[in-house]
Design an enzyme around this catalytic site. Structure first.
Site, PDB file in Angstrom:
ATOM      1  N   LYS A 176       0.862  -1.190   0.000  1.00 19.69           N
ATOM      2  CA  LYS A 176       0.000   0.000   0.000  1.00 19.69           C
ATOM      3  C   LYS A 176       0.890   1.229   0.000  1.00 19.69           C
ATOM      4  O   LYS A 176       2.012   1.189   0.521  1.00 19.69           O
ATOM      5  CB  LYS A 176      -0.876   0.018   1.251  1.00 19.69           C
ATOM      6  CG  LYS A 176      -2.091   0.896   1.125  1.00 19.69           C
ATOM      7  CD  LYS A 176      -3.182   0.156   0.366  1.00 19.69           C
ATOM      8  CE  LYS A 176      -4.507   0.847   0.413  1.00 19.69           C
ATOM      9  NZ  LYS A 176      -5.588  -0.096   0.121  1.00 19.69           N
TER      10      LYS A 176
HETATM   11  N1  GLU Z   1      -7.310   0.169  -3.112  1.00 25.33           N
HETATM   12  C1  GLU Z   1      -8.094  -0.995  -3.351  1.00 25.33           C
HETATM   13  C2  GLU Z   1      -8.158  -1.883  -2.130  1.00 25.33           C
HETATM   14  O1  GLU Z   1      -7.994  -1.432  -1.019  1.00 25.33           O
HETATM   15  C3  GLU Z   1      -7.653  -1.742  -4.610  1.00 25.33           C
HETATM   16  C4  GLU Z   1      -6.224  -2.172  -4.647  1.00 25.33           C
HETATM   17  C5  GLU Z   1      -5.782  -2.686  -6.008  1.00 25.33           C
HETATM   18  O2  GLU Z   1      -6.577  -2.756  -6.919  1.00 25.33           O
HETATM   19  O3  GLU Z   1      -4.601  -3.032  -6.107  1.00 25.33           O
HETATM   20  O4  GLU Z   1      -8.414  -3.055  -2.209  1.00 25.33           O
END
Ligand code: GLU
Length: 425
Positions: free
Chosen positions: A115
């Site tokens: 993240k």
């Molecule tokens: N931000 C989204 C989540 O928390 C998607 C992450 C992604 O598609 O890599 O799952």
């Protein structure tokens, strides 16, 4: 089991990272011989903190803090979004990366968890400033991301345009167009049909399947959604289309109610055109306390972490909580909801539709062969329904919550990979 603290995260018991650690502690007794590897889950493989200096339009220079946390890569490259928010901290980004590890493994996607985030309120930047911030952040984390290393995507306050700038910046630095470095891109740049709606659609699928098992009819049910962005907005639209009454909504501008059901589609257009949700016709603005007092059948927290707290869990009037956001329910609140007979479909399953279609996008980019929207939605549906079934089965077998069940499935996959790979060197 006591958790050894990492020296570089604050020892705040209410922080997202501490919340995540408590969830890991709850799964440990269910891991059998793999428990000896559980410490792996209580650390991030790698955390990068970067300085992001940009030229402001007025000629001054501003500095922002940015992070990219790679929690675990035992099962594949890192995967997870990037958020731009003034409350971003290293602690939060690490927790969100940990939840991505669990989410990707729970859905059996071939990814680890990562993240990123920048501590900024993007509303205070002009568009050229936002572009410079995005490009400098991408350059700074460029050493650890890549189509086979770690693949960012949209999260809170980031979108397809930001992904386009990230893709371009990374591509210029490596000297080749690398569409697979980010997902959630515009369709014209290798994005996938259905990606924008995927998280909200997944939330709806999770709610529909669980409601069916509870004999709760979605049609005619009362739904309250916290958050009216890409996740909450789309989910609310799908609930309404299925005949539910979306009676309460809340976004950053405030909370609103209409006991007869809000006209969600028109409200989405209104907000997309710059309107404030609390000024939308046919709704009555209410206070935060009134919002949490609304009586619903289904409650969807689709904003930020730490919303369903111990206090709110004691009084919330609903039958089913479906987590659109990451980490909205604290572990203490989880226990209270459980004791009150309120079922919680955890974030690591409920909001996994986004990363599932991100996976489809990444696969399509590698093969340069694109699928139809029907194919995408069909595959999303199948993966979500199967993952949910497995979680419900594991919860019943082990007599644990759906969250701990999802963690059992996911952590078993991650730690099996960890054990098979062995320690290097
Ligand atoms: N931000 C989204 C989540 O928390 C998607 C992450 C992604 O598609 O890599 O799952």
């Amino acid at each position: 089991m006591s958790t050894p603290g990492l020296s570089y995260v604050p020892n705040n018991p209410h922080s997202p990272w501490q919340m995540y650690l408590q969830q890991v502690d709850r799964v440990a007794p269910h891991l059998g011989h793999l428990e000896r590897w559980v410490e792996t889950l209580k650390r991030c493989k790698r955390v990068l903190a970067v300085d992001i200096p940009i030229n402001r339009d007025d000629g001054t220079v501003a500095h922002f803090e940015g992070f990219r946390a790679q929690h675990n890569m035992s099962r594949g490259p890192g995967k997870g979004g990037v958020r731009f928010h003034p409350d971003v901290t290293i602690d939060e980004v690490m927790a969100l990366a940990g939840w991505m590890t669990v989410k990707n493994a729970a859905l059996n996607l071939p990814y680890g968890g990562a993240k990123g985030g920048v501590r900024v309120d993007p509303k205070t930047l002009t568009r050229p400033e936002l572009e410079r911030l995005t490009r400098r952040y991408t350059s700074e984390i460029g050493v650890i991301i890549g189509p086979d290393k770690d693949i960012p995507a949209p999260d809170v306050n980031t979108n397809d345009q930001i992904m386009a700038w990230m893709m371009d910046t990374y591509s210029m630095n490596v000297g080749a167009t690398a569409t697979g470095v980010v997902t959630g891109k515009p369709i014209a740049l290798g994005g996938s049909l259905g990606r924008k709606e995927a998280t909200g659609r997944g939330v709806y699928i999770a709610a529909r399947e669980t409601a069916r098992a509870m004999n709760l009819d979605i049609s005619g049910s009362r739904v309250v959604v916290q958050g009216f962005g890409n996740v909450g907005g789309i989910a609310a639209r799908l609930f309404k289309a299925a005949g539910a009454h979306v009676i309460g909504l809340q976004d950053a501008s405030g909370a609103v109610v209409n006991e007869a059901g809000i006209d969600v589609d028109t409200a989405l257009d209104f907000v997309a055109n710059g309107g404030k949700l609390c000024e939308f016709h046919g709704v009555v603005p209410i206070s935060e306390a009134e919002f949490w007092d609304l009586k619903s059948d289904i409650f969807v927290p689709a904003a930020l972490e730490n919303q369903l707290t111990e206090e709110r869990a004691k009084t919330i009037s609903t039958k089913l909580v479906v987590e659109g956001a990451n980490g909205p329910t604290t572990p203490a609140a989880d226990d209270i909801l459980h004791d009150r007979g309120i079922l919680v479909v955890p974030d690591v399953i409920a909001n996994a539709g986004g990363v599932t279609v991100s996976y489809f996008e990444w696969v399509q980019d590698f093969s340069s062969f694109f699928w139809t929207e029907a194919e995408i939605n069909d595959r999303l549906e199948r993966i979500m329904v199967e993952a949910l079934k497995a979680v419900v089965h594991t919860a019943e077998k082990n007599k644990v919550s759906l969250r701990t069940a999802a963690f059992i499935i996911a952590c078993t996959r991650v730690l099996t990979a960890r054990e098979l790979r062995g320690l290097y060197p």
